[in-house]
Design a protein around this motif. Structure first.
Motif, PDB file in Angstrom:
ATOM      1  N   TYR A 554       5.264  11.087  27.706  1.00  0.00           N
ATOM      2  CA  TYR A 554       4.626  12.173  26.969  1.00  0.00           C
ATOM      3  C   TYR A 554       3.512  12.764  27.829  1.00  0.00           C
ATOM      4  CZ  TYR A 554       1.117   8.551  25.976  1.00  0.00           C
ATOM      5  OH  TYR A 554       0.171   7.549  26.103  1.00  0.00           O
ATOM      6  N   THR A 555       3.030  13.937  27.427  1.00  0.00           N
ATOM      7  CA  THR A 555       1.901  14.563  28.106  1.00  0.00           C
ATOM      8  C   THR A 555       0.614  14.091  27.442  1.00  0.00           C
ATOM      9  OG1 THR A 555       3.248  16.513  28.622  1.00  0.00           O
ATOM     10  CG2 THR A 555       0.859  16.758  28.783  1.00  0.00           C
ATOM     11  N   ASP A 556      -0.258  13.470  28.232  1.00  0.00           N
ATOM     12  CA  ASP A 556      -1.473  12.886  27.654  1.00  0.00           C
ATOM     13  C   ASP A 556      -2.570  13.939  27.486  1.00  0.00           C
ATOM     14  OD1 ASP A 556      -2.596  13.297  30.166  1.00  0.00           O
ATOM     15  OD2 ASP A 556      -2.588  11.188  30.725  1.00  0.00           O
ATOM     16  N   ALA A 557      -3.719  13.484  27.007  1.00  0.00           N
ATOM     17  CA  ALA A 557      -4.826  14.398  26.708  1.00  0.00           C
ATOM     18  C   ALA A 557      -5.355  15.083  27.957  1.00  0.00           C
ATOM     19  CB  ALA A 557      -5.949  13.648  26.000  1.00  0.00           C
ATOM     20  N   GLN A 558      -5.135  14.481  29.118  1.00  0.00           N
ATOM     21  CA  GLN A 558      -5.579  15.077  30.387  1.00  0.00           C
ATOM     22  C   GLN A 558      -4.530  16.008  30.998  1.00  0.00           C
ATOM     23  OE1 GLN A 558      -6.079  11.580  29.773  1.00  0.00           O
ATOM     24  NE2 GLN A 558      -8.059  12.310  28.986  1.00  0.00           N
ATOM     25  N   LYS A 559      -3.450  16.267  30.257  1.00  0.00           N
ATOM     26  CA  LYS A 559      -2.382  17.180  30.665  1.00  0.00           C
ATOM     27  C   LYS A 559      -1.527  16.630  31.809  1.00  0.00           C
ATOM     28  CE  LYS A 559      -3.524  20.378  27.692  1.00  0.00           C
ATOM     29  NZ  LYS A 559      -2.673  20.673  26.516  1.00  0.00           N
ATOM     30  N   TYR A 560      -1.381  15.308  31.856  1.00  0.00           N
ATOM     31  CA  TYR A 560      -0.475  14.677  32.807  1.00  0.00           C
ATOM     32  C   TYR A 560       0.736  14.123  32.062  1.00  0.00           C
ATOM     33  CZ  TYR A 560      -3.886  14.786  36.627  1.00  0.00           C
ATOM     34  OH  TYR A 560      -4.759  15.195  37.604  1.00  0.00           O
ATOM     35  N   LEU A 561       1.932  14.295  32.639  1.00  0.00           N
ATOM     36  CA  LEU A 561       3.092  13.609  32.107  1.00  0.00           C
ATOM     37  C   LEU A 561       3.000  12.150  32.519  1.00  0.00           C
ATOM     38  CD1 LEU A 561       5.897  13.727  30.683  1.00  0.00           C
ATOM     39  CD2 LEU A 561       6.889  13.992  32.972  1.00  0.00           C
ATOM     40  N   VAL A 562       3.052  11.240  31.536  1.00  0.00           N
ATOM     41  CA  VAL A 562       2.893   9.817  31.820  1.00  0.00           C
ATOM     42  C   VAL A 562       3.993   9.034  31.110  1.00  0.00           C
ATOM     43  CG1 VAL A 562       0.390  10.021  32.096  1.00  0.00           C
ATOM     44  CG2 VAL A 562       1.351   9.466  29.844  1.00  0.00           C
ATOM     45  N   ARG A 563       4.197   7.798  31.575  1.00  0.00           N
ATOM     46  CA  ARG A 563       5.030   6.835  30.846  1.00  0.00           C
ATOM     47  C   ARG A 563       4.110   5.706  30.404  1.00  0.00           C
ATOM     48  NH1 ARG A 563       8.826   4.976  34.570  1.00  0.00           N
ATOM     49  NH2 ARG A 563      10.264   6.661  34.036  1.00  0.00           N
ATOM     50  N   ASN A 564       4.008   5.532  29.094  1.00  0.00           N
ATOM     51  CA  ASN A 564       3.069   4.552  28.546  1.00  0.00           C
ATOM     52  C   ASN A 564       3.597   4.085  27.193  1.00  0.00           C
ATOM     53  OD1 ASN A 564       0.677   3.028  28.127  1.00  0.00           O
ATOM     54  ND2 ASN A 564      -0.166   4.703  26.909  1.00  0.00           N
ATOM     55  N   GLY A 565       3.709   2.789  26.994  1.00  0.00           N
ATOM     56  CA  GLY A 565       4.232   2.265  25.744  1.00  0.00           C
ATOM     57  C   GLY A 565       5.748   2.326  25.703  1.00  0.00           C
ATOM     58  N   GLN A 566       6.292   2.250  24.490  1.00  0.00           N
ATOM     59  CA  GLN A 566       7.737   2.216  24.312  1.00  0.00           C
ATOM     60  C   GLN A 566       8.194   3.199  23.242  1.00  0.00           C
ATOM     61  OE1 GLN A 566       9.130  -1.745  23.387  1.00  0.00           O
ATOM     62  NE2 GLN A 566       9.618  -2.155  25.528  1.00  0.00           N
ATOM     63  N   ALA A 567       9.398   3.721  23.461  1.00  0.00           N
ATOM     64  CA  ALA A 567      10.123   4.430  22.412  1.00  0.00           C
ATOM     65  C   ALA A 567      11.201   3.481  21.917  1.00  0.00           C
ATOM     66  CB  ALA A 567      10.743   5.714  22.945  1.00  0.00           C
ATOM     67  N   GLN A 568      11.183   3.206  20.627  1.00  0.00           N
ATOM     68  CA  GLN A 568      12.150   2.276  20.034  1.00  0.00           C
ATOM     69  C   GLN A 568      12.976   3.011  18.986  1.00  0.00           C
ATOM     70  OE1 GLN A 568      11.153  -1.911  18.477  1.00  0.00           O
ATOM     71  NE2 GLN A 568      11.313  -0.713  16.602  1.00  0.00           N
ATOM     72  N   ASN A 569      14.270   3.083  19.223  1.00  0.00           N
ATOM     73  CA  ASN A 569      15.185   3.746  18.290  1.00  0.00           C
ATOM     74  C   ASN A 569      16.164   2.727  17.733  1.00  0.00           C
ATOM     75  OD1 ASN A 569      13.861   5.982  19.240  1.00  0.00           O
ATOM     76  ND2 ASN A 569      15.693   7.171  19.677  1.00  0.00           N
ATOM     77  N   ARG A 570      16.128   2.559  16.420  1.00  0.00           N
ATOM     78  CA  ARG A 570      17.089   1.711  15.725  1.00  0.00           C
ATOM     79  C   ARG A 570      17.953   2.610  14.855  1.00  0.00           C
ATOM     80  NH1 ARG A 570      12.874  -3.024  13.751  1.00  0.00           N
ATOM     81  NH2 ARG A 570      12.795  -4.174  15.747  1.00  0.00           N
ATOM     82  N   GLY A 571      19.256   2.353  14.847  1.00  0.00           N
ATOM     83  CA  GLY A 571      20.101   3.279  14.110  1.00  0.00           C
ATOM     84  C   GLY A 571      21.389   2.682  13.596  1.00  0.00           C
ATOM     85  N   LEU A 572      21.998   3.441  12.698  1.00  0.00           N
ATOM     86  CA  LEU A 572      23.298   3.113  12.118  1.00  0.00           C
ATOM     87  C   LEU A 572      24.170   4.355  12.214  1.00  0.00           C
ATOM     88  CD1 LEU A 572      25.112   1.143  10.432  1.00  0.00           C
ATOM     89  CD2 LEU A 572      24.147   2.255   8.390  1.00  0.00           C
ATOM     90  N   GLU A 573      25.353   4.200  12.811  1.00  0.00           N
ATOM     91  CA  GLU A 573      26.310   5.300  12.956  1.00  0.00           C
ATOM     92  C   GLU A 573      27.583   4.974  12.192  1.00  0.00           C
ATOM     93  OE1 GLU A 573      25.174   6.789  17.481  1.00  0.00           O
ATOM     94  OE2 GLU A 573      26.698   5.246  17.175  1.00  0.00           O
ATOM     95  N   MET A 574      28.148   5.983  11.575  1.00  0.00           N
ATOM     96  CA  MET A 574      29.411   5.820  10.857  1.00  0.00           C
ATOM     97  C   MET A 574      30.293   7.020  11.144  1.00  0.00           C
ATOM     98  SD  MET A 574      31.315   6.891   8.017  1.00  0.00           S
ATOM     99  CE  MET A 574      30.239   7.546   6.762  1.00  0.00           C
TER     100      MET A 574
END
Length: 717
Positions: A554-574
């Motif tokens: 995401y773009t942080d408050a200082q306007k830099y694109l950063v990688r920090n933390g995790q994106a976690q997607n849980r799902g069900l498909e049918m």
């Protein structure tokens, strides 16, 4: 640069005159030792796919969630683009899919990588423009991680376009279509064998005059392709294909929030790139592919394949961004004013080359049967561009317009700087997979890919205007994949799988302080369980439950694109697809997603939903053949999407929506020629909705298409 009104008819007649039926022998090809290389698509639904492994395998036995659209389904559903196809699969969503620009999508809530997530016959091609479907036999979607199958790609999955190949029986098909507002479309598909039946051909051509639902987003597209095969011997097969597309269309940028808080209330056909100096985005793309297969024995074969892609774009936009009067960057003014920027980027180029060699065979060790695949691949890509012009328009550099009352402003008058190489990739990989039949019901899929990722990237110039040394990345990754498939019955299977994936880091966009630079490669992990059933030969069903974790960008408050933390997607498909009865064909797709940002250390982000992802999305399709009238069928498609977060802090959501599409077809013979007439209305109730809520470039909203009528005729000679 408009396509003449009847260009589609001219192309059709020209190709038919060039290849009349009498000029090609209609003798069936002799029986071949190699597997059949042509799929003519008569079934209601596809039952096999190659996207989830290294061969064309039955979907029932594949331990992954896969959807497939055949060329026949694309004709029946009047699908002309991947955007058209996406409305039938709830796992696919728009992700900065701007009209007139590149088609971009997300799968399972993760945006696909334009450089690696789109594949032609399994080999990477850039998704930087509309990928033509006229010469595609199938459109396959693998949902979830593809580290073993593809190496570097986004964790959401990959979209694979399978090329049409020569047919044993002659194919002579012409499609003509007209849509509301003046869009004209024509396509020709010719296939068969020469007098010497060892040689086969397939030709496709198309032309399209584009008149968008957004006022002024007009253009044209032209496409041509050819594919040949040569059965050198009963053991050896050579396939060659090539295609070329040129597209020119004025792009339609999205909208930003008013006061950075409120959704704008505008008609869906509102165009912001509407200055007198607005020009179309010009793109050309081409492929040259080759594949050689040699069968040593009935159980062992080797394949070598390669594809060279070329892409070029000249990008022009009167681009809306921010509100200087109120100091909003991003965000439009409360009264609808927005700053107008003159954006020009000429000569953008990409030239990816993919080469893959593999050996496949079957053998046994004791009571265990093995299906083995081993191979190596190479991917090279060079990306070139110049420093783009991105300056506020107007003679005083302070030009603005208004979403309700457009204002004509003067352009900046400049252009982009000379083109040079800015990024080059070199990826080498070794991979192996063994499918072990432990008993009659249980199979173990075990495999891994080792990929060495090398990237050199331009970082700028020093104070003396001398180019600094390129940033260099050289790192290797192991990507394991293991799955168990258990056959409860011959037509029912359950599976569980674990996989790791790898993706290139995101590239910082306009408005960031590290603009143009890419983050380091990042790994992702997935666990999945699923059930599949062939209810009968023409009707299948599947359910999949999954969790994917990857680094959060995401773009942080200082306007830099950063990688920090995790994106976690849980799902069900049918999904349920196929022929429910003699007269009723159905397609049901539904996806429930729980998306969370976590471990960032920021209270305004942790626990919040990922942007541009609906918690629930569904698509229901039904086609009914009216038994009282031979050849007549009617159909309907209902799409539902839940609300989506606009910003990563979840302060603004766009509302849920329903869209209904209706249609019908009538198959008959006209002058002895098989003809199918189709008519449809998309968004039948003219519903306004925000189809795309991208966080890119500070966040933009894109409205869905208004009600659109279309009619078409398919003629088979």
């Amino acid at each position: 640069m408009s396509t003449p009104k009847f260009a589609v008819s001219v192309i059709a007649m020209a190709v038919l005159q060039a290849f009349p039926g009498a000029a090609v022998a209609e003798t069936s090809a002799p029986e071949q030792a190699l597997p059949e290389v042509v799929i003519t698509g008569a079934k209601t639904q596809a039952s096999r796919a190659s996207v989830a492994g290294f061969s064309n395998a039955p979907l029932l036995e594949t331990p992954a969630s896969v959807s497939v659209l055949s060329s026949q389904q694309m004709l029946d559903l009047q699908i002309r683009s991947t955007t058209d196809a996406a409305k039938y699969d709830a796992s696919l969503s728009d992700a900065y899919n701007a009209v007139g620009y590149s088609e971009q999508f997300s799968i399972r809530g993760f945006k696909l990588d334009n450089s690696s997530s789109y594949r032609k016959d399994g080999m990477a091609i850039p998704g930087e423009t509309q990928i033509p479907l006229e010469n595609k036999e199938r459109l396959e979607v693998l949902k979830g991680l593809s580290g073993l199958q593809a190496g570097v790609s986004a964790p959401g999955g990959i979209v694979n376009y399978v090329t049409k190949r020569p047919t044993d029986t002659p194919v002579r098909t012409v499609v003509l279509e007209e849509r509301e507002r003046g869009t004209l479309y024509g396509a020709v598909d010719l296939g068969g064998r020469f007098e010497d039946t060892r040689f086969g051909y397939r030709f496709n051509a198309a032309a399209e005059r584009l008149r968008s639902y957004i006022k002024g987003a007009d253009g044209n597209r032209k496409f041509v392709s050819a594919a040949f095969d040569w059965q050198i011997s009963p053991q050896a097969l050579l396939q060659v294909d090539a295609d070329y597309q040129k597209k020119s269309q004025v792009t339609a940028p999205g909208f930003q929030l008013l006061n950075n808080l409120t959704l704008p209330n505008i008609p869906a056909d509102t165009m912001l790139n509407n200055q007198p100096w607005s020009r179309p985005v010009e793109t050309t793309s081409s492929n040259i592919g080759v594949r050689f297969e040699y069968k040593f024995t009935p159980d062992w074969s080797a394949t070598v394949s390669a594809n060279q892609h070329q892409f070029k774009r000249d990008d022009y936009t009167a681009f809306p961004y921010g509100c200087g009067a109120e100091g909003l960057y991003p965000g439009f003014c409360g009264n609808g004013d927005y700053d107008v920027y003159d954006y020009v980027s000429l000569g953008e180029k990409k030239s990816p080359l993919t080469v893959q060699a593999l050996v496949q065979g079957k053998f046994t060790t004791g009571s265990i049967a093995h299906a083995f695949t081993g191979g190596a691949s190479l991917f090279r890509n060079s990306e070139k561009w110049g420093d783009y012009l991105y300056t506020q328009a107007g003679t005083d550099g302070k030009a603005f317009s208004n979403i309700y009352h457009p204002i004509m402003v003067a352009p900046n008058g400049g252009t982009s700087l000379p083109v040079s190489e800015r990024r080059r990739d070199n990826e080498r990989a070794l991979f192996a997979q063994d499918i072990l039949s432990l008993n009659e019901q249980l199979k173990l899929h075990a495999g891994a890919r080792y990929v060495q990722v090398k990237r050199d990237e331009y970082v700028g110039k020093d104070d003396k205007d001398i180019v600094l040394p390129f940033a260099h990345t050289d790192i290797g990754f192991w990507l394991p994949n293991v799955a168990l498939v258990y056959s409860l019955r011959p037509n029912v299977s359950v599976y569980t799988s674990y996989a790791q994936g790898l993706e290139h880091g995101g590239v910082a966009g306009i408005g960031t302080k590290n603009v143009g630079l890419a983050l380091a490669p990042g790994k992702s992990k997935q666990v999945e369980v699923g059930v599949k059933a062939d209810i009968h030969p023409d009707l299948s069903a599947s359910v999949a439950l999954f969790e994917i974790r990857k680094g959060l960008e995401y773009t942080d408050a200082q306007k830099y694109l950063v990688r920090n933390g995790q994106a976690q997607n849980r799902g069900l498909e049918m999904a349920v697809n196929g022929r429910a009865s003699r007269d009723l064909t159905v397609g049901v797709s539904a996806t429930a997603l729980n998306t969370r940002q976590r471990d960032t250390g920021q209270a305004d982000l942790d626990g919040k939903r990922v942007t541009n992802v609906a918690a629930f999305k569904s698509s229901v399709y039904a086609d009914y053949a009216v038994p009282q009238v031979a050849g007549l069928s009617v159909n309907a498609n209902w799409v539902y999407s839940g609300k989506k977060a606009f910003d990563k802090e979840n302060q603004v959501f766009v509302p849920a929506y329903h869209v209904m599409n209706l249609g019908g077809a009538y198959a008959t013979r006209i002058a002895g020629m098989q003809t199918t007439l189709r008519a449809s209305v998309d968004n039948a109730f003219d519903k306004f909705y925000w189809r795309d809520v991208t966080p890119d470039l500070g966040g933009y909203l894109m409205p869905g298409a208004t009600r659109t009528f279309r009619v078409s005729a398919q003629m088979d000679f």
